[in-house]
Design a protein around this motif. Structure first.
Motif, mmCIF file in Angstrom:
data_model
loop_
_atom_site.group_PDB
_atom_site.id
_atom_site.type_symbol
_atom_site.label_atom_id
_atom_site.label_comp_id
_atom_site.label_asym_id
_atom_site.label_seq_id
_atom_site.Cartn_x
_atom_site.Cartn_y
_atom_site.Cartn_z
ATOM 1 N N ALA A 199 0.830 -1.205 0.000
ATOM 2 C CA ALA A 199 0.000 0.000 0.000
ATOM 3 C C ALA A 199 0.864 1.254 0.000
ATOM 4 O O ALA A 199 0.525 2.251 -0.651
ATOM 5 N N LEU A 200 1.985 1.219 0.717
ATOM 6 C CA LEU A 200 2.912 2.350 0.704
ATOM 7 C C LEU A 200 3.382 2.639 -0.715
ATOM 8 O O LEU A 200 3.377 3.790 -1.160
ATOM 9 N N LEU A 201 3.780 1.600 -1.432
ATOM 10 C CA LEU A 201 4.222 1.791 -2.819
ATOM 11 C C LEU A 201 3.102 2.316 -3.712
ATOM 12 O O LEU A 201 3.326 3.208 -4.539
ATOM 13 N N MET A 202 1.915 1.780 -3.531
ATOM 14 C CA MET A 202 0.795 2.202 -4.387
ATOM 15 C C MET A 202 0.411 3.656 -4.134
ATOM 16 O O MET A 202 0.147 4.405 -5.078
ATOM 17 N N THR A 203 0.380 4.081 -2.879
ATOM 18 C CA THR A 203 0.038 5.479 -2.602
ATOM 19 C C THR A 203 1.152 6.409 -3.069
ATOM 20 O O THR A 203 0.890 7.520 -3.528
ATOM 21 N N PHE A 204 2.395 5.953 -2.976
ATOM 22 C CA PHE A 204 3.507 6.763 -3.482
ATOM 23 C C PHE A 204 3.387 6.958 -4.993
ATOM 24 O O PHE A 204 3.522 8.082 -5.498
ATOM 25 N N PHE A 205 3.108 5.872 -5.714
ATOM 26 C CA PHE A 205 2.978 5.995 -7.173
ATOM 27 C C PHE A 205 1.732 6.784 -7.565
ATOM 28 O O PHE A 205 1.736 7.472 -8.582
#
Length: 173
Positions: free
Chosen positions: A146-152
């Motif tokens: 989720a961290l990666l998805m919100t960052f992207f």
């Protein structure tokens, strides 16, 4: 601009769903206790097939819970702002909806990073020594995804903002 916003909205939906699932589920850590398997999350722990609420007010659990909830709220607000960015209604001259969405997704990324860093640090330094046979589980891993998805999602919305700003004719001075 719309392709970046579409990609951002997709990443935002996936990231927000993963954030909520990671926050709500109780599989952040698995360990063996007295010969049986146990697992725990932010809200409860399970020994065998019986689950119990975590009634202890331990600071790192409270901090992790608070940052995960703040991250979910920022991501949800970012989705709302991102959907409104598709509408071409004139808004305040200084407030850009794609820019605001990007900022909200970066804030969500920051909060989930804080939550996972706190949980990881305490788990490795304290609980890892207490339980010999332990590992992080799928709820914890969903938090990192989720961290990666919100960052992207934030990156996509910032790219959409930059494309929109480059296309806007500059006003004469």
């Amino acid at each position: 601009m719309y392709s970046f916003m579409g990609g951002g909205l997709f990443c935002a939906w996936v990231g927000t769903i993963l954030l909520m699932v990671a926050t709500a589920t109780d599989h952040w850590m698995q360990y063996r206790l007295s010969g049986s398997f146990a697992h725990q999350g932010l809200w409860r722990y399970c020994l065998g097939s019986k689950c119990y609420l975590q009634t202890e007010s331990i600071a790192y659990w409270n901090a992790t819970r608070a940052f995960m909830i703040l991250s979910s709220l920022c991501a949800t607000s970012g989705i709302i702002m991102g959907i409104l960015a598709f509408a071409q209604q004139p808004t305040l001259a200084r407030l850009s909806r794609p820019f605001s969405s990007g900022i909200l997704f970066f804030a969500s990324t920051f909060f989930v990073l804080l939550a996972l860093a706190i949980y990881t640090g305490v788990t490795v330094s304290f609980l890892g020594r207490r339980f010999g046979d332990w590992r992080f589980s799928w709820s914890y891993i969903l938090g990192w995804v989720a961290l990666l998805m919100t960052f992207f999602a934030g990156i996509f919305y910032m790219c959409a903002y930059r494309m929109h700003e480059c296309r806007r004719p500059s006003a004469p001075r």
